[in-house]
Design an enzyme around this catalytic site. Structure first.
Site, PDB file in Angstrom:
ATOM      1  N   ARG A  71     -29.592  51.355 -48.619  1.00  0.00           N
ATOM      2  CA  ARG A  71     -28.907  50.458 -47.676  1.00  0.00           C
ATOM      3  C   ARG A  71     -27.462  50.213 -48.106  1.00  0.00           C
ATOM      4  O   ARG A  71     -26.564  50.120 -47.277  1.00  0.00           O
ATOM      5  CB  ARG A  71     -29.681  49.140 -47.562  1.00  0.00           C
ATOM      6  N   HIS A 120     -28.372  34.323 -47.825  1.00  0.00           N
ATOM      7  CA  HIS A 120     -29.392  35.254 -48.331  1.00  0.00           C
ATOM      8  C   HIS A 120     -28.819  36.205 -49.382  1.00  0.00           C
ATOM      9  O   HIS A 120     -29.417  37.233 -49.674  1.00  0.00           O
ATOM     10  CB  HIS A 120     -30.032  36.038 -47.172  1.00  0.00           C
ATOM     11  N   CYS A 128     -30.079  39.848 -63.173  1.00  0.00           N
ATOM     12  CA  CYS A 128     -31.212  40.406 -63.913  1.00  0.00           C
ATOM     13  C   CYS A 128     -32.369  39.414 -63.879  1.00  0.00           C
ATOM     14  O   CYS A 128     -32.191  38.243 -63.557  1.00  0.00           O
ATOM     15  CB  CYS A 128     -30.825  40.772 -65.345  1.00  0.00           C
ATOM     16  N   CYS A 155     -29.663  41.465 -73.900  1.00  0.00           N
ATOM     17  CA  CYS A 155     -30.585  41.374 -72.755  1.00  0.00           C
ATOM     18  C   CYS A 155     -30.932  42.779 -72.266  1.00  0.00           C
ATOM     19  O   CYS A 155     -30.046  43.622 -72.140  1.00  0.00           O
ATOM     20  CB  CYS A 155     -29.949  40.591 -71.614  1.00  0.00           C
TER      21      CYS A 155
HETATM   22  C1  BJW Z   1     -28.088  41.474 -31.484  1.00  0.00           C
HETATM   23  C2  BJW Z   1     -27.551  42.719 -31.308  1.00  0.00           C
HETATM   24  C3  BJW Z   1     -26.200  42.761 -31.022  1.00  0.00           C
HETATM   25  C4  BJW Z   1     -29.605  43.040 -31.723  1.00  0.00           C
HETATM   26  N1  BJW Z   1     -25.492  41.625 -30.932  1.00  0.00           N
HETATM   27  N2  BJW Z   1     -27.378  40.369 -31.386  1.00  0.00           N
HETATM   28  C5  BJW Z   1     -41.587  27.325 -42.960  1.00  0.00           C
HETATM   29  C6  BJW Z   1     -42.498  27.771 -42.021  1.00  0.00           C
HETATM   30  C7  BJW Z   1     -43.007  29.078 -42.105  1.00  0.00           C
HETATM   31  C8  BJW Z   1     -42.626  29.930 -43.133  1.00  0.00           C
HETATM   32  C9  BJW Z   1     -41.724  29.471 -44.050  1.00  0.00           C
HETATM   33  C10 BJW Z   1     -41.223  28.200 -43.964  1.00  0.00           C
HETATM   34  N3  BJW Z   1     -40.352  28.022 -44.996  1.00  0.00           N
HETATM   35  C11 BJW Z   1     -40.303  29.169 -45.709  1.00  0.00           C
HETATM   36  C12 BJW Z   1     -41.127  30.064 -45.167  1.00  0.00           C
HETATM   37  C13 BJW Z   1     -41.364  31.442 -45.656  1.00  0.00           C
HETATM   38  C14 BJW Z   1     -40.268  32.418 -45.290  1.00  0.00           C
HETATM   39  C15 BJW Z   1     -40.180  32.552 -43.776  1.00  0.00           C
HETATM   40  O1  BJW Z   1     -39.310  32.006 -43.120  1.00  0.00           O
HETATM   41  N4  BJW Z   1     -41.077  33.335 -43.203  1.00  0.00           N
HETATM   42  C16 BJW Z   1     -41.086  33.551 -41.760  1.00  0.00           C
HETATM   43  C17 BJW Z   1     -40.848  35.039 -41.476  1.00  0.00           C
HETATM   44  C18 BJW Z   1     -42.372  33.042 -41.207  1.00  0.00           C
HETATM   45  N5  BJW Z   1     -38.980  32.024 -45.831  1.00  0.00           N
HETATM   46  C19 BJW Z   1     -38.679  32.243 -47.102  1.00  0.00           C
HETATM   47  O2  BJW Z   1     -39.476  32.746 -47.868  1.00  0.00           O
HETATM   48  C20 BJW Z   1     -37.290  31.817 -47.560  1.00  0.00           C
HETATM   49  N6  BJW Z   1     -37.409  31.047 -48.733  1.00  0.00           N
HETATM   50  C21 BJW Z   1     -37.740  29.731 -48.719  1.00  0.00           C
HETATM   51  O3  BJW Z   1     -37.821  29.109 -47.692  1.00  0.00           O
HETATM   52  O4  BJW Z   1     -37.937  29.194 -49.984  1.00  0.00           O
HETATM   53  C22 BJW Z   1     -38.671  27.967 -50.073  1.00  0.00           C
HETATM   54  C23 BJW Z   1     -40.138  28.290 -49.863  1.00  0.00           C
HETATM   55  C24 BJW Z   1     -40.699  29.338 -50.515  1.00  0.00           C
HETATM   56  C25 BJW Z   1     -42.049  29.644 -50.293  1.00  0.00           C
HETATM   57  C26 BJW Z   1     -42.807  28.905 -49.391  1.00  0.00           C
HETATM   58  C27 BJW Z   1     -42.198  27.847 -48.714  1.00  0.00           C
HETATM   59  C28 BJW Z   1     -40.840  27.521 -48.966  1.00  0.00           C
HETATM   60  C29 BJW Z   1     -36.472  33.039 -47.920  1.00  0.00           C
HETATM   61  C30 BJW Z   1     -36.209  33.931 -46.766  1.00  0.00           C
HETATM   62  C31 BJW Z   1     -35.506  35.188 -47.237  1.00  0.00           C
HETATM   63  C32 BJW Z   1     -35.321  36.211 -46.141  1.00  0.00           C
HETATM   64  N7  BJW Z   1     -34.898  37.435 -46.714  1.00  0.00           N
HETATM   65  C33 BJW Z   1     -34.521  38.537 -45.831  1.00  0.00           C
HETATM   66  C34 BJW Z   1     -34.114  39.736 -46.713  1.00  0.00           C
HETATM   67  C35 BJW Z   1     -32.726  39.477 -47.342  1.00  0.00           C
HETATM   68  C36 BJW Z   1     -32.257  40.604 -48.187  1.00  0.00           C
HETATM   69  C37 BJW Z   1     -32.064  41.886 -47.436  1.00  0.00           C
HETATM   70  O5  BJW Z   1     -31.205  41.993 -46.544  1.00  0.00           O
HETATM   71  O6  BJW Z   1     -32.787  42.832 -47.761  1.00  0.00           O
HETATM   72  O7  BJW Z   1     -33.418  38.128 -45.013  1.00  0.00           O
HETATM   73  S1  BJW Z   1     -35.787  38.966 -44.657  1.00  0.00           S
HETATM   74  C38 BJW Z   1     -34.681  39.253 -43.314  1.00  0.00           C
HETATM   75  O8  BJW Z   1     -34.868  38.252 -42.283  1.00  0.00           O
HETATM   76  C39 BJW Z   1     -33.279  39.020 -43.885  1.00  0.00           C
HETATM   77  C40 BJW Z   1     -32.593  38.335 -42.750  1.00  0.00           C
HETATM   78  O9  BJW Z   1     -31.460  37.651 -43.221  1.00  0.00           O
HETATM   79  C41 BJW Z   1     -33.668  37.443 -42.207  1.00  0.00           C
HETATM   80  C42 BJW Z   1     -33.433  36.970 -40.800  1.00  0.00           C
HETATM   81  O10 BJW Z   1     -33.432  38.022 -39.899  1.00  0.00           O
HETATM   82  P1  BJW Z   1     -32.353  38.048 -38.719  1.00  0.00           P
HETATM   83  O11 BJW Z   1     -31.006  38.095 -39.296  1.00  0.00           O
HETATM   84  O12 BJW Z   1     -32.640  36.972 -37.753  1.00  0.00           O
HETATM   85  O13 BJW Z   1     -32.635  39.506 -38.097  1.00  0.00           O
HETATM   86  P2  BJW Z   1     -33.755  39.956 -37.036  1.00  0.00           P
HETATM   87  O14 BJW Z   1     -33.902  41.419 -37.176  1.00  0.00           O
HETATM   88  O15 BJW Z   1     -34.964  39.139 -37.143  1.00  0.00           O
HETATM   89  O16 BJW Z   1     -33.091  39.608 -35.622  1.00  0.00           O
HETATM   90  C43 BJW Z   1     -31.966  40.329 -35.160  1.00  0.00           C
HETATM   91  C44 BJW Z   1     -31.522  39.693 -33.848  1.00  0.00           C
HETATM   92  O17 BJW Z   1     -30.327  40.335 -33.438  1.00  0.00           O
HETATM   93  C45 BJW Z   1     -32.529  39.860 -32.707  1.00  0.00           C
HETATM   94  O18 BJW Z   1     -32.695  38.604 -32.040  1.00  0.00           O
HETATM   95  C46 BJW Z   1     -31.850  40.864 -31.757  1.00  0.00           C
HETATM   96  O19 BJW Z   1     -32.163  40.643 -30.381  1.00  0.00           O
HETATM   97  C47 BJW Z   1     -30.397  40.566 -32.041  1.00  0.00           C
HETATM   98  N8  BJW Z   1     -29.487  41.667 -31.760  1.00  0.00           N
HETATM   99  N9  BJW Z   1     -28.599  43.657 -31.444  1.00  0.00           N
HETATM  100  C48 BJW Z   1     -26.169  40.446 -31.119  1.00  0.00           C
HETATM  101  N10 BJW Z   1     -25.602  43.965 -30.805  1.00  0.00           N
END
Ligand code: BJW
Length: 250
Positions: A71, A120, A128, A155
């Site tokens: 990536r 993020h 590390c 480390c």
């Molecule tokens: C366009 C377009 C164009 C297309 N123009 N638009 C409460 C309730 C339920 C679950 C949880 C909760 N609290 C925490 C959780 C767990 C979890 C979570 O949320 N899970 C859900 C999936 C259910 N969250 C976490 O674990 C977070 N940590 C946390 O809360 O810690 C405390 C905790 C821990 C454990 C338990 C409870 C609390 C951390 C989340 C980390 C997310 N990481 C990732 C990877 C990052 C690194 C990497 O890039 O590899 O982040 S996952 C991925 O999803 C990435 C993104 O930033 C993130 C969001 O996705 P995003 O950006 O919205 O993308 P898409 O693909 O989903 O959407 C794209 C959109 O674009 C679409 O709508 C299209 O239509 C649109 N689009 N073309 C404009 N041209």
């Protein structure tokens, strides 16, 4: 659509404190895949639990490292799109603009936005497993090991990208900053996020609860669309410049 564009321009022009919340769709027109698009999103091809969790990294660090290097490689040929540039231009037109991005690609800064909260993390930075942070690719040069080992004296811990995986907490200071901006903004522009990942997906609710106007740009309705005062259906790179062109120059 013309009326919606004008209404969005009016909301932004009047804003004294604007938050721009972005997700993967923001960078799609730069050639970077989103996560959840059913056809070409990353999670349609790869398992997030294998690639974006600490458990996945511990069970196969080489696979995860190679995926992030793949990536990172994609990024070398990607540049900011007209949407990123429009957001950077907002800073020159409005008194206070903060970008809160879930993206790890660095394209907002590359477009010229100066206050970007990368909640993020960043794919361009490493840390590390023993906690040494702010490692750059240059610090890892000359190592054959995949993943490399920490170069800090004494480390030898495995090195990983400095991004936030599922189940990991976000940087506390950054999250507090993002929440404070969301609670005090008078408008929030939400671009290209599905609004399903917490805690980022809660920020628009904080803004809404504090009476901010919410404007969403997305080609598909998202989880946040019902909350938005204005929903502009379309691509970031097309809609954002059109909003900008309807805003009065300062
Ligand atoms: C366009 C377009 C164009 C297309 N123009 N638009 C409460 C309730 C339920 C679950 C949880 C909760 N609290 C925490 C959780 C767990 C979890 C979570 O949320 N899970 C859900 C999936 C259910 N969250 C976490 O674990 C977070 N940590 C946390 O809360 O810690 C405390 C905790 C821990 C454990 C338990 C409870 C609390 C951390 C989340 C980390 C997310 N990481 C990732 C990877 C990052 C690194 C990497 O890039 O590899 O982040 S996952 C991925 O999803 C990435 C993104 O930033 C993130 C969001 O996705 P995003 O950006 O919205 O993308 P898409 O693909 O989903 O959407 C794209 C959109 O674009 C679409 O709508 C299209 O239509 C649109 N689009 N073309 C404009 N041209």
């Amino acid at each position: 659509m013309d009326d919606l564009l004008q209404q969005a321009a009016t909301i932004l022009s009047r804003s004294r404190r604007l938050v721009v919340l972005t997700g993967a769709g923001m960078s799609k027109e730069s050639g970077i895949p989103t996560f959840r698009d059913a056809r070409d999103g990353l999670w349609a091809q790869y398992d997030p639990m294998q690639l974006a969790t600490m458990r996945g990294f511990q069970s196969n660090p080489e696979l995860v490292w190679r995926w992030y290097q793949y990536r990172f490689g994609l990024l070398t040929s990607c540049t900011p799109n007209p949407g990123h540039h429009a957001i950077a231009e907002l800073e020159r037109r409005l008194p206070h603009v903060v970008v809160i991005t879930q993206n790890v690609d660095g394209l907002h800064a590359a477009a010229g936005s100066s206050t970007v909260l990368e909640i993020h993390g960043s794919i361009r930075r490493y840390k590390c497993l023993a906690g040494h942070r702010n490692l750059a690719m240059d610090d890892l040069a000359g190592q054959d090991a995949i993943p490399p080992r920490c170069p800090r004296p004494g480390c030898t811990a495995l090195v990983r990208p400095d991004v936030v995986w599922f189940g990991e907490t976000l940087d506390v200071d950054l999250l507090h900053w993002a929440v404070a901006e969301s609670e005090t903004c008078d408008a929030m522009l939400i671009v290209g996020t599905s609004g399903v990942v917490q805690p980022a997906a809660s920020l628009p609710y904080s803004a809404w609860n504090h009476r901010a106007r919410l404007v969403e740009v997305n080609p598909e309705p998202s989880e946040l669309t019902p909350l938005a005062h204005l929903y502009l259906q379309g691509r970031a790179g097309e809609i954002l410049p059109q909003i900008l062109s309807r805003m009065a120059l300062p």
